[in-house]
Motif scaffolding. Structure first.
Motif, short mmCIF file in Angstrom:
data_model
loop_
_atom_site.label_atom_id
_atom_site.label_comp_id
_atom_site.label_asym_id
_atom_site.label_seq_id
_atom_site.Cartn_x
_atom_site.Cartn_y
_atom_site.Cartn_z
N MET A 31 0.80 -1.22 0.00
CA MET A 31 0.00 0.00 0.00
C MET A 31 0.84 1.28 0.00
SD MET A 31 -2.71 -1.42 -0.50
CE MET A 31 -3.95 -0.16 -0.49
N LYS A 32 1.89 1.33 0.76
CA LYS A 32 2.73 2.54 0.78
C LYS A 32 3.27 2.82 -0.63
CE LYS A 32 5.45 5.53 3.19
NZ LYS A 32 5.02 6.53 4.13
N ARG A 33 3.80 1.80 -1.26
CA ARG A 33 4.37 1.96 -2.60
C ARG A 33 3.30 2.38 -3.62
NH1 ARG A 33 6.45 -2.78 -6.15
NH2 ARG A 33 6.82 -1.67 -8.06
N ARG A 34 2.13 1.77 -3.53
CA ARG A 34 1.05 2.10 -4.47
C ARG A 34 0.55 3.53 -4.31
NH1 ARG A 34 -0.92 -2.65 -7.02
NH2 ARG A 34 -0.39 -4.56 -5.93
N HIS A 35 0.74 4.11 -3.12
CA HIS A 35 0.25 5.45 -2.87
C HIS A 35 1.32 6.54 -3.04
CE1 HIS A 35 -3.07 3.14 -1.25
NE2 HIS A 35 -3.79 4.22 -1.35
N LEU A 36 2.56 6.16 -3.32
CA LEU A 36 3.63 7.14 -3.48
C LEU A 36 3.36 8.21 -4.54
CD1 LEU A 36 6.91 5.09 -2.95
CD2 LEU A 36 5.97 6.90 -1.49
N PRO A 37 2.69 7.90 -5.65
CA PRO A 37 2.46 8.95 -6.64
C PRO A 37 1.52 10.08 -6.18
CG PRO A 37 2.14 6.77 -7.61
CD PRO A 37 2.28 6.59 -6.13
N PHE A 38 0.84 9.87 -5.05
CA PHE A 38 -0.15 10.83 -4.58
C PHE A 38 0.40 11.57 -3.35
CE2 PHE A 38 -2.19 6.98 -6.19
CZ PHE A 38 -2.76 7.50 -7.33
N GLU A 39 0.20 12.88 -3.33
CA GLU A 39 0.65 13.67 -2.18
C GLU A 39 -0.32 13.45 -1.03
OE1 GLU A 39 1.16 17.75 -3.27
OE2 GLU A 39 2.91 17.31 -4.52
N ILE A 40 0.10 12.63 -0.08
CA ILE A 40 -0.74 12.35 1.08
C ILE A 40 -0.15 13.09 2.28
CG2 ILE A 40 -1.72 10.57 2.56
CD1 ILE A 40 -1.46 8.66 0.14
N THR A 41 -0.81 14.18 2.59
CA THR A 41 -0.40 15.07 3.68
C THR A 41 -1.15 14.70 4.96
OG1 THR A 41 -2.17 16.62 3.18
CG2 THR A 41 -0.07 16.96 2.01
N PRO A 42 -0.71 15.23 6.10
CA PRO A 42 -1.49 15.03 7.32
C PRO A 42 -2.94 15.53 7.17
CG PRO A 42 0.69 15.80 7.90
CD PRO A 42 0.58 15.88 6.39
N ARG A 65 -4.72 15.62 4.40
CA ARG A 65 -5.45 14.64 3.58
C ARG A 65 -5.69 13.34 4.35
NH1 ARG A 65 -2.62 16.12 -2.12
NH2 ARG A 65 -4.22 17.61 -2.78
N ARG A 66 -4.73 12.94 5.16
CA ARG A 66 -4.94 11.76 6.03
C ARG A 66 -6.17 11.98 6.90
NH1 ARG A 66 -1.16 12.08 10.71
NH2 ARG A 66 -2.66 13.75 11.06
N ASP A 67 -6.23 13.15 7.52
CA ASP A 67 -7.35 13.45 8.41
C ASP A 67 -8.67 13.52 7.63
OD1 ASP A 67 -5.50 13.51 10.45
OD2 ASP A 67 -5.49 15.72 10.60
N HIS A 85 0.51 5.55 8.04
CA HIS A 85 1.61 4.95 7.28
C HIS A 85 1.67 5.47 5.84
CE1 HIS A 85 4.55 1.92 6.21
NE2 HIS A 85 3.76 1.47 5.25
N MET A 86 0.53 5.85 5.28
CA MET A 86 0.47 6.29 3.88
C MET A 86 0.98 7.71 3.67
SD MET A 86 -0.70 3.82 2.11
CE MET A 86 -0.02 2.68 3.28
N MET A 87 1.07 8.50 4.74
CA MET A 87 1.52 9.90 4.56
C MET A 87 2.92 9.93 3.95
SD MET A 87 0.23 12.16 7.77
CE MET A 87 1.48 11.46 8.79
N ASN A 88 3.08 10.82 2.97
CA ASN A 88 4.36 10.92 2.29
C ASN A 88 4.75 12.36 1.96
OD1 ASN A 88 2.80 11.62 0.03
ND2 ASN A 88 2.79 9.53 -0.76
#
Length: 126
Positions: A72-83, A85-87, A120-123
């Motif tokens: 999942m982390k690798r699959r979501h790397l192309p997307f800017e997942i900020t705190p 957006r997480r929330d 975990h997905m935040m990047n």
């Protein structure tokens, strides 16, 4: 997780996962913080989410059969997942859990598991 088996079985199986994912993507599709990173047509995204949550909750391993290892982390790397957006994502999931009628203790167990996953997905920083 339960005396009788899995969270998947305890909440009612695929029909409840389907209801949860449908409610979730209705919220995501209207959330200004999330629409920039999701496709306009959420059909395929929701299909994959149904497979993933089914597997995550202890049901059939349909996600792995269809897509391979989740990564999942690798699959979501192309997307800017900020705190932020997480929330927003968690807010949509919280509402969907309520709307889908998942009872305690399963609702809290699911939300806790998904909160850890979202963290975990935040990047990307805000």
């Amino acid at each position: 997780m339960t005396k009788t088996g899995t969270i998947y079985e305890a909440i009612g199986g695929f029909n409840v996962v389907d209801t949860l994912v449908t409610a979730f993507y209705q919220h995501v599709g209207n959330h200004p913080k999330l629409t920039p990173i999701f496709p306009d047509d959420l059909t395929e995204t929701a299909r994959k989410q149904r497979l993933f949550l089914t597997q995550l909750f202890g049901g059939p391993r349909w996600y792995t059969e269809d897509r391979g290892h989740p990564m999942m982390k690798r699959r979501h790397l192309p997307f800017e997942i900020t705190p932020e957006r997480r929330d927003a994502w968690l807010s949509c999931m919280d509402a969907a859990l309520t709307e889908s009628g998942i009872d305690e203790p399963y609702r809290s167990a699911i939300f806790e598991k998904l909160t850890m996953l979202a963290q975990h997905m935040m990047n990307t920083p805000d």
